[in-house]
Design a protein around this motif. Structure first.
Motif, short mmCIF file in Angstrom:
data_model
loop_
_atom_site.label_atom_id
_atom_site.label_comp_id
_atom_site.label_asym_id
_atom_site.label_seq_id
_atom_site.Cartn_x
_atom_site.Cartn_y
_atom_site.Cartn_z
N THR A 104 0.82 -1.21 0.00
CA THR A 104 0.00 0.00 0.00
C THR A 104 0.86 1.26 0.00
O THR A 104 0.32 2.36 -0.06
N GLY A 108 -2.67 2.88 3.36
CA GLY A 108 -3.92 2.29 3.85
C GLY A 108 -4.86 1.87 2.74
O GLY A 108 -5.96 1.42 2.99
N VAL A 109 -4.44 2.06 1.50
CA VAL A 109 -5.31 1.71 0.37
C VAL A 109 -4.62 0.71 -0.56
O VAL A 109 -3.68 1.06 -1.27
N SER B 107 -12.25 4.02 4.42
CA SER B 107 -10.82 4.08 4.61
C SER B 107 -10.06 3.60 3.37
O SER B 107 -8.95 4.05 3.10
N PHE B 108 -10.68 2.68 2.62
CA PHE B 108 -10.03 2.24 1.38
C PHE B 108 -10.96 2.40 0.18
O PHE B 108 -10.90 1.69 -0.78
N CYS B 109 -11.90 3.36 0.29
CA CYS B 109 -12.65 3.71 -0.92
C CYS B 109 -12.96 5.20 -0.97
O CYS B 109 -12.07 5.97 -1.23
N TYR B 251 -9.28 5.41 -6.77
CA TYR B 251 -8.08 4.57 -6.69
C TYR B 251 -6.97 5.06 -7.62
O TYR B 251 -5.80 4.80 -7.39
N SER B 316 -5.43 3.21 10.02
CA SER B 316 -6.40 2.64 9.08
C SER B 316 -6.50 1.14 9.29
O SER B 316 -5.55 0.49 9.75
N VAL B 318 -6.46 -1.21 7.18
CA VAL B 318 -5.50 -1.96 6.36
C VAL B 318 -4.11 -1.96 6.99
O VAL B 318 -3.47 -3.01 7.14
N LEU B 340 -11.58 -7.31 1.82
CA LEU B 340 -10.21 -6.80 1.85
C LEU B 340 -9.31 -7.79 1.13
O LEU B 340 -9.66 -8.97 1.01
#
Ligand code: SF4
Lengths: 134, 416
Positions: A104, A108-109, B107-109, B251, B316, B318, B340
Motif C-alpha cells: 500500500t 492504507g489503500v 478508509s479504502f474507498c 483509486y 487505518s 488496512v 479486503l
C-alpha cells in the motif's frame, strides 16, 4: 491422448482491473456460499486475443496467481468491452481479493483495481470454492 | 394510502419501496432494483449465534464479546457501512471506552472525497438537485448501472425533473470516463465514452483544465485532442453539471489536487458539483458521526487513558492489520475476509474475532463469537445518510426476535 498433456500450458502475465456486477451483487445478498455467487464471482474476463495465446476456450477454467494468492476461475471472453489485450477484468469479490497485493506504500489503500497476475489454462481443474480460498 | 419504505441495498437509499408481507416476511418488493429486492427479502443463510463454533445464547455471546474486548490492549472495531447512524454512534462510544482502533470501508474507498466535502473543499449538491436540474452528468470511474442500479433512472439521466422536462432524450447528456467500457458507458453512447488508460485519470483532468482554459490539451497517452476540446465545449455549456465520482477514479488519483483544479476551473466557466458514489448504505453516516465526535471521518485510534483520537494512515484498518498492531477485532455488518485483500485480512483469523451481522459470511466462519442482528431497514429502523449527505429515516417493516446491532453494541458496552 496427444502430446498436449505433457506440454506446459502457455502462461501470460496480465494486469487486472476489478469491477462491480449487479448480478453478482444480488447473488451475494442472497448467499455468499451459494452456487450463484460462485458462478458469478469466480470469473475472469479476457480479451479474445489473450484467450488464443492461452489456447483456451470460453468457459474453461484458468489458474490465476501471483505472490499473494492463487485461484482457479472460469475464463470468459469480454462482451461489449473494447479490445483490452494484456488487461483482464475480475469482478470484485473474494476470488479477486485473494490476489490483491498487500502493498500500500503505507497509504492504507490496496491497489484493488491495478495489480498483476499470471494466467494459465488449468487443464480442467475445478473452480476454487469460497471456503477453500482462505 | 401506500406505505413507502427505504431500501438499504446501496447508498442511494431509495425511499419509494412498497412491500407485500406474508407471515412476518417480506414476500414481494416493488420498485427496487434486483439487488434491492434481494437485500430486502433477506439472505437464505442467516448467521447463527455462536461462541467458539458452538451454538450459544445471545447473552453468553455478548458476555464473551465483552470479555474479548476488555482483555485486548488494541482492539479494532471495523465495518459500520451497513449499520444505522444510531448503531455507529454506539460503536464510536465503545471504541472510546476500550481504546480501540475504529474504521470503516471509506478508509479504502470514498473516504478522501467525503472528507473533502465535509471540509468544504469541493462543491456538492443533492441527488434531488441532480434530478431537477442536471443537464451534464459525468460518470468518472463509476458504473452505476451495476453498483447503484437506480441512479440513472431515479436521479441522473432518465427522469423528468423540474428544469429537465425532456429527460435524457433532449435535456441531459451523460458522459462516461473510464478504463473499461462499462454498461454505463454503453448508455452514454460511443460518442460520450472516453476510454483512458489505467492510471490516466489525473492527466485527463489536467488536459481538460487546459482545454477549458483555451490551451491545447495534451496527454502522454496521446488522447485525441479534438475529442477533449469537444468535451470541454460540452462542459462549458452545462447549466448544472455533476461529476459522479466512482472508485475507479478514487483509486487512480494519488492526491486530490487534480480533481480540485478541475472543479475550480469548471466552476469558473460554468456550474459543477460532485457526488461520491458511496457503496454501502450508511458509510457516509459513519463518516459524519466520527467527524462530529473527533474531527476525522475515519482511521481513528482512541487513546485508552485520555480518550483522545489519533488519526492517520497507521490507524487505518488496512495498515493496522498489515502491521499486526491489533490483538482482537469486532466486525459489524461487514465481511473483511471477502472485501479486503486476503493478504491483509488473513491476520484476522489469528486473533479473537467477533462478528455481528444478519447473514453468514466468510469472516463469521473464522470468528470466536458471532452474534446475529436484525436486518437494517427491514427488521430494524433508524437513520442513515445517503451518498449525497441527505439524512433518510428508515422504518422497521417486520418484527424479529433478533436484537438490532445498536442494542447489541449497547449491551456489549454495558458489560465491559
Ligand atoms: S438502487 Fe440501491 S437503494 Fe435503490 S433499490 Fe437498488 S439497491 Fe436499493
Amino acid at each position: 491422448m496427444g502430446f498436449g498433456q505433457f506440454l506446459a500450458a502457455p502462461e501470460i502475465k496480465l494486469k487486472i482491473v476489478t469491477y462491480r456486477d449487479v448480478f453478482q451483487n444480488t447473488a451475494q445478498e442472497t448467499s455468499r456460499f451459494g452456487e450463484d455467487y460462485e458462478k458469478l464471482s469466480a470469473v475472469i474476463k479476457l480479451d479474445p486475443k489473450d484467450m488464443v495465446k492461452l489456447s483456451i476456450k470460453e468457459g474453461e477454467t484458468v489458474v490465476v496467481k501471483n505472490a499473494f494468492g492463487k485461484v482457479v476461475v472460469t475464463a470468459q471472453s469480454s462482451g461489449h468491452e473494447e479490445a483490452h489485450q494484456g488487461i483482464a477484468y475480475m469482478v470484485n469479490g473474494p476470488w479477486s481479493n485473494a490476489l490483491v497485493p498487500d502493498e500500500t506504500g503505507g497509504t492504507g489503500v490496496p491497489k484493488f483495481k491495478d495489480f498483476e497476475a499470471t494466467v494459465q489454462g488449468s487443464k480442467g481443474e475445478k473452480v476454487t470454492g469460497i471456503r477453500d480460498i482462505f | 394510502m401506500s406505505e413507502y419504505y427505504v431500501c438499504t441495498g446501496c447508498a442511494l437509499l431509495c425511499d419509494d419501496i412498497e412491500v407485500d408481507i406474508e407471515g412476518n416476511k417480506v414476500a414481494t418488493v416493488h420498485a427496487a432494483c434486483r439487488k434491492g429486492v434481494a437485500r430486502m427479502k433477506g439472505c437464505s443463510d442467516p448467521m447463527e449465534c455462536t461462541v467458539d463454533g458452538e451454538k450459544a445464547e445471545v447473552d453468553t455471546a455478548i458476555s464473551k464479546a465483552a470479555e474479548i474486548l476488555s482483555d485486548a490492549k488494541n482492539p479494532l472495531i471495523f465495518g459500520h457501512g451497513n449499520s444505522s447512524s444510531e448503531a455507529q454512534k454506539r460503536s464510536i462510544a465503545l471504541a472510546k471506552k476500550t481504546g480501540a482502533y475504529i474504521d470503516d470501508t471509506s478508509s479504502f474507498c470514498q473516504g478522501p472525497i467525503v472528507e473533502a466535502i465535509l471540509q468544504d473543499k469541493i462543491k456538492t449538491c443533492t441527488l434531488d438537485d441532480v434530478r431537477h436540474k442536471a443537464d451534464v452528468i459525468i460518470f468518472w470511474g463509476a458504473d452505476p448501472s451495476n453498483s447503484h442500479p437506480r441512479h440513472l433512472s431515479r436521479y441522473s439521466y432518465f427522469p423528468r425533473g423540474k428544469e429537465r422536462q425532456r429527460g435524457w432524450e433532449e435535456d441531459r447528456t451523460a458522459i462516461t470516463i473510464d478504463v473499461r467500457k462499462s454498461d454505463t458507458a454503453v448508455i452514454s453512447g460511443d460518442n460520450r465514452f472516453y476510454q483512458i488508460p489505467m492510471g490516466g485519470d489525473a492527466e485527463f483532468m489536467d488536459a481538460l483544465v487546459s482545454a477549458l482554459s483555451g490551451k491545447v490539451p495534451k496527454t502522454s497517452y496521446g488522447f485525441d485532442v479534438k475529442r477533449i476540446l469537444e468535451l470541454s465545449g460540452v462542459l462549458k455549456k452545462a447549466k448544472f453539471g455533476v461529476i459522479c465520482v466512482g472508485l475507479g477514479l478514487v483509486y487512480s488519483l494519488e492526491e486530490l489536487e487534480p480533481l480540485f483544479k478541475l472543479m475550480n476551473k469548471l466552476n469558473e466557466v460554468s456550474d459543477f458539483n460532485l457526488i461520491p458514489m458511496v457503496g454501502q448504505y450508511n458509510m457516509r453516516g459513519f463518516n459524519h458521526d466520527l467527524f462530529e465526535e473527533t474531527g476525522y471521518i475515519n482511521r481513528v485510534k482512541f487513546n485508552p487513558e485520555t480518550g483522545e483520537a489519533e488519526h492517520g494512515a497507521e490507524q487505518s484498518v488496512v495498515e493496522a492489520l498489515r502491521n499486526r498492531s491489533v490483538d482482537a477485532a469486532l466486525i459489524i455488518g461487514s465481511d473483511p475476509l471477502s472485501s479486503l485483500p486476503l493478504s491483509v485480512s488473513r491476520y484476522l483469523a489469528e486473533i479473537p474475532l467477533i462478528t455481528i451481522d444478519p447473514c453468514q459470511n466468510l469472516t463469521a466462519t473464522r470468528s470466536t463469537v458471532t452474534i446475529p442482528c436484525a436486518l437494517g431497514g427491514v427488521e430494524a429502523g433508524g437513520t442513515a445518510i445517503r451518498m449525497d449527505g441527505v439524512e433518510i429515516e428508515m422504518k422497521k417493516i417486520v418484527d424479529t426476535d433478533k436484537l438490532s446491532d445498536e442494542e447489541i453494541l449497547t449491551r456489549i458496552t454495558e458489560a465491559i
